[in-house]
Design an enzyme around this catalytic site. Structure first.
Site, PDB file in Angstrom:
ATOM      1  N   ARG A  57      39.740 -12.078 -33.710  1.00  0.00           N
ATOM      2  CA  ARG A  57      38.293 -12.207 -33.500  1.00  0.00           C
ATOM      3  C   ARG A  57      37.932 -13.041 -32.282  1.00  0.00           C
ATOM      4  O   ARG A  57      37.074 -12.661 -31.488  1.00  0.00           O
ATOM      5  CB  ARG A  57      37.634 -12.870 -34.725  1.00  0.00           C
ATOM      6  CG  ARG A  57      37.631 -12.000 -35.925  1.00  0.00           C
ATOM      7  CD  ARG A  57      37.603 -12.848 -37.204  1.00  0.00           C
ATOM      8  NE  ARG A  57      37.995 -12.011 -38.305  1.00  0.00           N
ATOM      9  CZ  ARG A  57      39.260 -11.684 -38.570  1.00  0.00           C
ATOM     10  NH1 ARG A  57      40.243 -12.175 -37.873  1.00  0.00           N
ATOM     11  NH2 ARG A  57      39.540 -10.875 -39.553  1.00  0.00           N
ATOM     12  N   THR A  58      38.555 -14.197 -32.166  1.00  0.00           N
ATOM     13  CA  THR A  58      38.166 -15.111 -31.088  1.00  0.00           C
ATOM     14  C   THR A  58      38.487 -14.475 -29.737  1.00  0.00           C
ATOM     15  O   THR A  58      37.657 -14.458 -28.825  1.00  0.00           O
ATOM     16  CB  THR A  58      38.876 -16.464 -31.259  1.00  0.00           C
ATOM     17  OG1 THR A  58      38.609 -16.935 -32.581  1.00  0.00           O
ATOM     18  CG2 THR A  58      38.379 -17.479 -30.254  1.00  0.00           C
TER      19      THR A  58
ATOM     20  N   LYS B 267      60.471 -20.997 -20.662  1.00  0.00           N
ATOM     21  CA  LYS B 267      61.603 -21.289 -19.766  1.00  0.00           C
ATOM     22  C   LYS B 267      61.645 -22.770 -19.411  1.00  0.00           C
ATOM     23  O   LYS B 267      62.389 -23.183 -18.525  1.00  0.00           O
ATOM     24  CB  LYS B 267      61.477 -20.473 -18.478  1.00  0.00           C
ATOM     25  CG  LYS B 267      61.568 -18.984 -18.648  1.00  0.00           C
ATOM     26  CD  LYS B 267      61.486 -18.331 -17.263  1.00  0.00           C
ATOM     27  CE  LYS B 267      61.494 -16.827 -17.340  1.00  0.00           C
ATOM     28  NZ  LYS B 267      61.176 -16.226 -16.032  1.00  0.00           N
TER      29      LYS B 267
ATOM     30  N   ARG C  70      43.501 -21.466 -26.485  1.00  0.00           N
ATOM     31  CA  ARG C  70      43.860 -21.672 -27.889  1.00  0.00           C
ATOM     32  C   ARG C  70      45.270 -22.231 -27.920  1.00  0.00           C
ATOM     33  O   ARG C  70      46.195 -21.644 -27.343  1.00  0.00           O
ATOM     34  CB  ARG C  70      43.782 -20.349 -28.655  1.00  0.00           C
ATOM     35  CG  ARG C  70      44.391 -20.456 -30.045  1.00  0.00           C
ATOM     36  CD  ARG C  70      44.063 -19.279 -30.923  1.00  0.00           C
ATOM     37  NE  ARG C  70      42.684 -19.338 -31.372  1.00  0.00           N
ATOM     38  CZ  ARG C  70      42.234 -18.710 -32.466  1.00  0.00           C
ATOM     39  NH1 ARG C  70      43.040 -17.989 -33.204  1.00  0.00           N
ATOM     40  NH2 ARG C  70      40.966 -18.805 -32.814  1.00  0.00           N
TER      41      ARG C  70
ATOM     42  N   HIS D 233      37.266 -26.181 -33.295  1.00  0.00           N
ATOM     43  CA  HIS D 233      37.042 -24.764 -32.972  1.00  0.00           C
ATOM     44  C   HIS D 233      35.523 -24.628 -32.776  1.00  0.00           C
ATOM     45  O   HIS D 233      34.823 -24.053 -33.605  1.00  0.00           O
ATOM     46  CB  HIS D 233      37.547 -23.900 -34.126  1.00  0.00           C
ATOM     47  CG  HIS D 233      37.710 -22.446 -33.807  1.00  0.00           C
ATOM     48  ND1 HIS D 233      37.285 -21.874 -32.624  1.00  0.00           N
ATOM     49  CD2 HIS D 233      38.260 -21.426 -34.536  1.00  0.00           C
ATOM     50  CE1 HIS D 233      37.565 -20.577 -32.648  1.00  0.00           C
ATOM     51  NE2 HIS D 233      38.157 -20.290 -33.791  1.00  0.00           N
TER      52      HIS D 233
HETATM   53  C1  NCD Z   1      40.397 -19.321 -37.566  1.00  0.00           C
HETATM   54  C2  NCD Z   1      41.248 -20.045 -36.574  1.00  0.00           C
HETATM   55  O1  NCD Z   1      42.062 -19.475 -35.861  1.00  0.00           O
HETATM   56  O2  NCD Z   1      41.055 -21.233 -36.532  1.00  0.00           O
HETATM   57  N1  NCD Z   1      40.107 -18.018 -37.280  1.00  0.00           N
HETATM   58  C3  NCD Z   1      39.240 -17.683 -36.296  1.00  0.00           C
HETATM   59  O3  NCD Z   1      39.232 -18.227 -35.218  1.00  0.00           O
HETATM   60  N2  NCD Z   1      38.351 -16.723 -36.588  1.00  0.00           N
HETATM   61  C4  NCD Z   1      40.771 -19.604 -38.958  1.00  0.00           C
HETATM   62  C5  NCD Z   1      42.119 -19.241 -39.465  1.00  0.00           C
HETATM   63  O4  NCD Z   1      43.044 -18.928 -38.723  1.00  0.00           O
HETATM   64  O5  NCD Z   1      42.285 -19.296 -40.690  1.00  0.00           O
END
Ligand code: NCD
Length: 302
Positions: free
Chosen positions: A56-57, A84, A106, A134
């Site tokens: 999703r993100t 590496k 991320r 987040h």
């Molecule tokens: C979450 C995340 O990656 O922090 N998902 C997201 O970004 N939609 C939550 C999760 O991984 O459970």
């Protein structure tokens, strides 16, 4: 004040949050997004550097960039030169040398986003940081709740599941609380949060106890990738005490269900619940595109 990075929900005042939510709502329709294409960010170049899995993100940032006319390139952390032995700092300077305006990052390591922001000339946008933050998830949750309930203020939200390892629990609690929601939580001891921000919050011991109280149940996935081996959970007990089952959905049809995804069906939720009108999970995804557009505009419009 102009914002260069979005590292944490704490970077945003309540005024900033409300203006981002207003901006996001302008691209939403009752069942989707306006079929708009803007060129507002034409010429801006974004890199999405993801060192953890995402659906999703990643897709919503890419969609948001596309709808605003910015280019986005995906950089998969695993399989990169980091494996590496290259340092993160050198990887970031390598990316920066290719002329990107923003890095959407991320990473599993708490604190790495602000370390990078201290030396990078690119805008750093936090797309998930270990168990810490987040921020765009928090904004999309607030946006979804505001649409559903008319206002965030005064709404009773129970966050249920693995709060201890969840960045979503931390950032969403911060934003919803500052917008005036009454946030409580429910978790088995092994997954209960032990940081300060939850110490004064109301805690429920089971789903059955919290349902008569809540307007919204916010479910969390058990973060197996962050769980230590000592934590053993009994699946039957978990289902009994913490799962939003079909039976519970039928008994409480006015309680909305939210979840950041990915959902583990049969653990925290029954699959048929996903199709019920009280389930906002897919609407959250749509809000994810809208708020990420708002964030990109705020940080990158010149
Ligand atoms: C979450 C995340 O990656 O922090 N998902 C997201 O970004 N939609 C939550 C999760 O991984 O459970």
């Amino acid at each position: 004040m102009a914002l260069q990075h979005l590292l944490s929900t704490r970077d945003l005042s309540v005024k900033d949050i409300n203006s981002l939510l207003d901006d996001a709502s302008s691209v939403l329709t009752p069942d989707g997004l306006h079929p708009m294409q803007s060129h507002e960010l034409r010429g801006k170049r974004l890199v999405l550097a993801f060192f953890e899995a995402s659906t999703r993100t990643r897709l919503s940032f890419e969609t948001a960039a596309d709808r605003l006319g910015a280019s986005s390139i995906f950089f998969q952390g695993s399989g990169s030169s980091v494996e590496k032995g290259e340092t993160m700092r050198e990887t970031i300077f390598t990316i920066q040398s290719m002329g990107f305006d923003a890095i959407i990052l991320r990473h599993a390591h708490n604190g790495i986003h602000s370390e990078i922001a201290a030396y990078s000339t690119m805008s750093v946008i936090n797309a998930g940081e270990g168990s810490a933050q987040h921020p765009t998830q928090a904004l999309l949750d607030a946006s979804t709740l505001r649409e559903f309930a008319g206002d965030v203020s005064g709404r009773r939200v129970a966050i249920v599941g693995d709060l201890r390892h969840s960045r979503v629990a931390r950032s969403t609690t911060d934003v919803l609380t500052r917008l005036g929601a009454d946030v409580a939580y429910c978790a088995p001891d092994a997954l209960a949060p032990n940081d300060e921000m939850f110490s004064t919050m109301q805690r429920f011991s089971s789903m059955d106890e919290l349902l008569p109280w809540a307007n919204v149940v916010y479910l969390l996935r058990i973060q197996r990738e962050r769980l230590s081996d000592e934590i053993i959970l009994d699946p039957d007990d978990y289902r009994l005490r913490y799962s939003f089952t079909m039976e519970r959905a039928r008994t409480f049809p006015n309680v909305a269900v939210m979840h950041p995804g990915p959902v583990n069906v049969g653990v925290e939720i029954d699959e048929p619940v996903l199709d019920l009108p009280q389930c906002l999970i897919h609407r959250q995804v749509t809000h994810g595109v809208a708020v990420r557009m708002a964030v990109l505009r705020k940080l990158l419009s010149t």
